[in-house]
Design an enzyme around this catalytic site. Structure first.
Site, PDB file in Angstrom:
ATOM      1  CG  ASP A  90      27.100 -47.957   1.846  1.00 41.41           C
ATOM      2  OD1 ASP A  90      26.322 -48.051   2.814  1.00 41.41           O
ATOM      3  OD2 ASP A  90      28.319 -47.765   2.002  1.00 41.41           O
ATOM      4  CB  SER A  91      26.307 -43.782   3.426  1.00 43.38           C
ATOM      5  OG  SER A  91      27.078 -44.769   4.094  1.00 43.38           O
TER       6      SER A  91
ATOM      7  CE1 TYR B 169      22.932 -41.847   3.403  1.00 44.87           C
ATOM      8  CE2 TYR B 169      22.566 -44.166   2.971  1.00 44.87           C
ATOM      9  CZ  TYR B 169      22.636 -42.872   2.527  1.00 44.87           C
ATOM     10  OH  TYR B 169      22.397 -42.598   1.206  1.00 44.87           O
ATOM     11  N   GLY B 170      24.533 -43.592   9.645  1.00 45.41           N
ATOM     12  CA  GLY B 170      24.365 -44.105  11.003  1.00 45.41           C
ATOM     13  C   GLY B 170      24.062 -43.024  12.022  1.00 45.41           C
TER      14      GLY B 170
ATOM     15  CB  CYS C  51      23.603 -49.113   3.588  1.00 45.08           C
ATOM     16  SG  CYS C  51      23.760 -48.015   4.996  1.00 45.08           S
ATOM     17  CG  ASN C  52      23.850 -53.794   7.968  1.00 41.73           C
ATOM     18  OD1 ASN C  52      23.356 -54.861   8.295  1.00 41.73           O
ATOM     19  ND2 ASN C  52      24.955 -53.725   7.246  1.00 41.73           N
TER      20      ASN C  52
ATOM     21  CB  CYS D 186      28.329 -51.176   9.483  1.00 42.72           C
ATOM     22  SG  CYS D 186      28.895 -49.779   8.459  1.00 42.72           S
ATOM     23  CB  THR D 187      28.065 -52.608   3.855  1.00 42.48           C
ATOM     24  OG1 THR D 187      27.734 -51.209   3.796  1.00 42.48           O
ATOM     25  CG2 THR D 187      26.778 -53.423   3.863  1.00 42.48           C
TER      26      THR D 187
HETATM   27  N1  DGL Z   1      27.541 -48.784   5.356  1.00 42.17           N
HETATM   28  C1  DGL Z   1      26.549 -48.337   6.295  1.00 42.17           C
HETATM   29  C2  DGL Z   1      25.901 -49.547   6.995  1.00 42.17           C
HETATM   30  O1  DGL Z   1      25.920 -50.668   6.499  1.00 42.17           O
HETATM   31  C3  DGL Z   1      26.953 -47.373   7.372  1.00 42.17           C
HETATM   32  C4  DGL Z   1      27.819 -46.200   7.131  1.00 42.17           C
HETATM   33  C5  DGL Z   1      27.139 -44.888   7.533  1.00 42.17           C
HETATM   34  O2  DGL Z   1      27.008 -44.590   8.734  1.00 42.17           O
HETATM   35  O3  DGL Z   1      26.771 -44.182   6.605  1.00 42.17           O
HETATM   36  O4  DGL Z   1      25.309 -49.397   8.027  1.00 42.17           O
END
Ligand code: DGL
Length: 267
Positions: A14-15, A46-47, A78-79, A192-193
């Site tokens: 994940d990020s 990442y978003g 991570c979504n 989002c996780t």
């Molecule tokens: N954990 C990431 C997700 O499931 C999002 C966090 C990010 O923006 O990096 O989307």
């Protein structure tokens, strides 16, 4: 998985600390396998990335991890990442790849009012993959989408600095209440996780909601993938985490990882 008996190791990528919500479910169901949490603090959030650049970045990060560590299954926890990178990653990697995508299907199955919320990063809200999930599984529902820019960063701050962000939790409720049909909202997908880690904070401002995330389903998928393989069972698997990117982990984060039985290692 290779034929020599060993304890399998799952990469939970994940990020950032979102990997913890997915890893906790895997560890709960499969306490005897090894987990390597990879937190790409250097690439966070990442978003907010453009999709093409994000795909390239994640492929490179995962290839490096696979060169350095013996991994049996890759979980893209991570979504924002999964809704962009899964096809390319599956093409390039010969290991099983499990993606975490918005749990629209269970939400639509469980909603009685047929008004469901989708809480995600702005990136996930925009993806074609997400639109297709809604069309396929929730075409008879009204879907209220909230792309929360500040929420994942606030969760990172909570884990890195132990700082609470009550205004951010409150702003999520306000964003849903802007929709005229919000009164009928009975189910919200935490897409989002990072978000399951602050479910109590969110629930305080949105009482009576059925919150849905993908954690348990991902753990079951990993179990299914391991089912027919010979591996060392019993005992306790190792849980280790590495931070990708320049920044060293704060003491607060180290302490929170230690509380969860997770050892911090160099990447
Ligand atoms: N954990 C990431 C997700 O499931 C999002 C966090 C990010 O923006 O990096 O989307």
């Amino acid at each position: 998985m290779n034929s020599v008996e060993h304890r399998p190791q799952v990469l939970v990528f994940d990020s950032g600390v979102g990997s913890l919500s997915i890893g906790a479910e895997i560890h709960h169901l499969l306490p005897d396998i090894d987990l390597l949490y990879a937190m790409d603090r250097g690439g966070f959030p990442y978003g907010m990335w453009q999709e093409d650049a994000l795909v390239e970045h994640i492929l490179q990060r995962i290839h490096t991890l696979l060169q350095r560590h013996r991994i049996d299954i890759v979980v893209v926890a991570c979504n924002s990442a999964s809704t962009a990178v899964l096809p390319s990653l599956r093409q390039q990697v010969s290991l099983p790849v499990v993606g975490v995508v918005p749990a629209i299907k269970p939400a639509a199955l469980q909603s009685k009012s047929r008004v469901i919320g989708l809480l995600a990063t702005p990136g996930t809200i925009k993806r074609r993959y997400t639109a297709e999930l809604i069309d396929t599984f929730a075409s008879d529902c009204t879907v209220l989408s909230v792309g929360a820019e500040a929420l994942a960063p606030a969760v990172e701050t909570l884990f890195w600095q132990d700082e609470d962000s009550p205004d951010v939790w409150q702003s999520v409720a306000a964003a849903f209440h802007q929709y005229p049909s919000a009164k009928a909202l009975d189910t919200i997908v935490l897409a989002c996780t990072h978000f399951p880690l602050v479910k109590p904070q969110l629930a305080k401002h949105l009482p009576g909601i059925n919150w849905i995330d993908s954690g348990e389903a991902i753990a079951r998928r990993v179990k299914d993938l391991l089912e027919n393989n010979r591996y060392i069972r019993g005992g306790r698997g190792r849980q280790r985490a590495c931070i990708l990117g320049a920044e060293a982990a704060s003491q607060t984060l180290r302490d929170k990882l230690a509380t969860r039985g997770i050892e911090l290692i160099a990447d």
